[in-house]
Design an enzyme around this catalytic site. Sequence first.
Site, PDB file in Angstrom:
ATOM      1  N   LYS A 112       0.827  -1.212   0.000  1.00 15.57           N
ATOM      2  CA  LYS A 112       0.000   0.000   0.000  1.00 15.57           C
ATOM      3  C   LYS A 112       0.856   1.255   0.000  1.00 15.57           C
ATOM      4  CE  LYS A 112      -4.307  -1.944   1.304  1.00 15.57           C
ATOM      5  NZ  LYS A 112      -5.561  -1.907   2.027  1.00 15.57           N
ATOM      6  N   LYS A 193      -4.728 -11.146  -6.226  1.00 16.94           N
ATOM      7  CA  LYS A 193      -5.914 -11.426  -5.400  1.00 16.94           C
ATOM      8  C   LYS A 193      -7.048 -10.489  -5.783  1.00 16.94           C
ATOM      9  CE  LYS A 193      -5.973  -8.570  -1.286  1.00 16.94           C
ATOM     10  NZ  LYS A 193      -6.562  -8.412   0.001  1.00 16.94           N
ATOM     11  N   LYS A 196     -10.462  -4.725  -3.660  1.00 13.84           N
ATOM     12  CA  LYS A 196     -11.223  -3.491  -3.894  1.00 13.84           C
ATOM     13  C   LYS A 196     -10.425  -2.513  -4.734  1.00 13.84           C
ATOM     14  CE  LYS A 196     -13.250  -3.881   0.584  1.00 13.84           C
ATOM     15  NZ  LYS A 196     -12.693  -3.831   1.927  1.00 13.84           N
TER      16      LYS A 196
HETATM   17  N1  AQP Z   1      -9.191 -12.031  -2.511  1.00 16.22           N
HETATM   18  C1  AQP Z   1      -9.482 -12.455  -1.297  1.00 16.22           C
HETATM   19  N2  AQP Z   1      -9.634 -13.769  -1.053  1.00 16.22           N
HETATM   20  C2  AQP Z   1      -9.948 -14.225   0.185  1.00 16.22           C
HETATM   21  N3  AQP Z   1     -10.123 -13.408   1.245  1.00 16.22           N
HETATM   22  C3  AQP Z   1      -9.989 -12.087   1.047  1.00 16.22           C
HETATM   23  N4  AQP Z   1     -10.112 -11.022   1.878  1.00 16.22           N
HETATM   24  C4  AQP Z   1      -9.888  -9.870   1.170  1.00 16.22           C
HETATM   25  N5  AQP Z   1      -9.599 -10.169  -0.100  1.00 16.22           N
HETATM   26  C5  AQP Z   1      -9.663 -11.524  -0.225  1.00 16.22           C
HETATM   27  C6  AQP Z   1     -10.482 -11.121   3.279  1.00 16.22           C
HETATM   28  O1  AQP Z   1     -11.606 -10.309   3.516  1.00 16.22           O
HETATM   29  C7  AQP Z   1     -11.559  -9.844   4.858  1.00 16.22           C
HETATM   30  C8  AQP Z   1     -11.815  -8.364   4.894  1.00 16.22           C
HETATM   31  O2  AQP Z   1     -10.743  -7.717   4.296  1.00 16.22           O
HETATM   32  P1  AQP Z   1     -10.469  -6.202   4.462  1.00 16.22           P
HETATM   33  O3  AQP Z   1     -11.539  -5.517   5.138  1.00 16.22           O
HETATM   34  O4  AQP Z   1      -9.085  -6.031   4.948  1.00 16.22           O
HETATM   35  O5  AQP Z   1     -10.606  -5.842   2.997  1.00 16.22           O
HETATM   36  P2  AQP Z   1      -9.471  -5.453   2.147  1.00 16.22           P
HETATM   37  O6  AQP Z   1      -8.218  -6.217   2.425  1.00 16.22           O
HETATM   38  O7  AQP Z   1      -9.449  -3.991   2.219  1.00 16.22           O
HETATM   39  O8  AQP Z   1     -10.013  -5.928   0.821  1.00 16.22           O
HETATM   40  P3  AQP Z   1      -9.154  -5.724  -0.357  1.00 16.22           P
HETATM   41  O9  AQP Z   1     -10.031  -5.940  -1.467  1.00 16.22           O
HETATM   42  O10 AQP Z   1      -7.944  -6.563  -0.248  1.00 16.22           O
HETATM   43  O11 AQP Z   1      -8.803  -4.175  -0.272  1.00 16.22           O
HETATM   44  P4  AQP Z   1      -7.507  -3.494  -0.773  1.00 16.22           P
HETATM   45  O12 AQP Z   1      -7.569  -3.620  -2.237  1.00 16.22           O
HETATM   46  O13 AQP Z   1      -7.676  -2.083  -0.290  1.00 16.22           O
HETATM   47  O14 AQP Z   1      -6.379  -4.210  -0.137  1.00 16.22           O
HETATM   48  C9  AQP Z   1     -10.202 -10.238   5.415  1.00 16.22           C
HETATM   49  O15 AQP Z   1     -10.364 -11.368   6.229  1.00 16.22           O
HETATM   50  C10 AQP Z   1      -9.412 -10.572   4.175  1.00 16.22           C
HETATM   51  O16 AQP Z   1      -8.427 -11.549   4.451  1.00 16.22           O
END
Ligand code: AQP
Length: 329
Positions: A112, A193, A196
Site C-alpha cells: 500500500k 488477489k 477493492k
Molecule cells: N481475494 C481475497 N480472497 C480471500 N479473502 C480475502 N479477503 C480480502 N480479499 C480476499 C479477506 O476479507 C476480509 C476483509 O478484508 P479487508 O476488510 O481487509 O478488505 P481489504 O483487504 O481492504 O479488501 P481488499 O479488497 O484486499 O482491499 P484493498 O484492495 O484495499 O487491499 C479479510 O479477512 C481478508 O483476508
Amino acid sequence: QSRSLSGIQATSDSLHLGNYIGALQQFVEQQDTHDAFFFIANMHAITVEQDPTELRDRTLRTAAQFLGAGLDPEKSTIFVQSHIPAHAQLSWVLECLTGLGEAQRMTQFKDKAGKNEHVSLGLLTYPALMAADILLYQADVVPVGEDQRQHLELTRNLAERFNHRYGQTFTVPEPGILKETAKIYDLQDPTAKMSKSAPSPAGRIDILDEPKVLAKKFKSAVTDNDTVIAYDPEGKPGVSNLLTIYSAFSGTPIPGVVAEFDGKMYGHLKVALADLAVESLRPVRERTQELLNDPAELARMLHIGADKAAAIAETTIREVYERVGFLSR
Ligand code: AQP
C-alpha cells in the site's frame, strides 16, 4: 465456548467475492459454533483517505451486508470499531511494543505504501490496531483470508511479548484460514488477489452486483488456451479460481466439482458458475437492500452490539492499563 472474532473494512459500497468467501461465509458458519464477534473496521478504513459522508454510509452498508449474508444479531455480536474507544487505547500500548522494522516488514504496508502517494503513519501502525481488535476480546480464533496471515502472526507475537513482559493477560489467537478458499483471485488477472483496489472492476465480483453484471463478469473470466478443466492453481490459475468459487458456493469439495465438469468445455463451467453465483447471491443482495431501507433499525442493532462488545473490551483495557503501570484515576 471458543471465541471467534473478525472485522471487515468499510471501504467500499459492496463487499467483493474474496471478502465473502474468504471471510464472511466463515463468520456465518462460526456464529453457530462459537461465541462470535464481528465488527466493521471504520478505523482501519481511514489509514487511506476516505470521504466522511461516504465512510458513514459504507459503515451502515457493510453492516447491512453482514446481516444480508446471514449474520444474526441474536447469535453474533456485531459492532462498529470506533464505537469502542478501547481499540485505540490498546493499539497505542501495542504500538509501543512493536519494532519499527517489524512494522515496515509487513507486506500489506509495503504494497500500500508503494501504491499511495501519501503514506500515513496509520498505514504503518495498522497491524498494531488489528492486534488490539483481536486481543481486546481474548479471541481464540480469527477467521480471515490468507492475506491477513502475516498480521495475525504479528498479533500472536505481540500477545506473547506482552504476556512475557507484564504477566499473563492475553489469549494467543489462532488464525482461521481455510486452505482452498483463503485466496480468491481476480477474474481478469488470476495471479492477483481479488481486491477493492484493483485497477479494473471487471475482474472483481461485488456481492451486490446486479445479476446481469455478475453473469457477464464470470463469462468473460480469463482462463487459458488449453481446454481441460482441472484444478492446478500453478499451471491453470484462471480455471482453478473458478473451480474454487464454484466449490465455495455449492459446498462440493473441489475434486467433486472437477468430476462434475470432466470432459466439458470452459464455457460450461462459466455459465454454470454464473447461474450458481447469481442464485446464491440473490438473497444476500435482496436482504441487504431491504435492510438499507431502515437505517434506524441497523443503527439500533449496532448500538446493542457496541454495548455487548464494550463490556468485554473495557475489562481488558482496565487490566492492561494496570499491568503497564498507568496510575488509576
Ligand atoms: N481475494 C481475497 N480472497 C480471500 N479473502 C480475502 N479477503 C480480502 N480479499 C480476499 C479477506 O476479507 C476480509 C476483509 O478484508 P479487508 O476488510 O481487509 O478488505 P481489504 O483487504 O481492504 O479488501 P481488499 O479488497 O484486499 O482491499 P484493498 O484492495 O484495499 O487491499 C479479510 O479477512 C481478508 O483476508
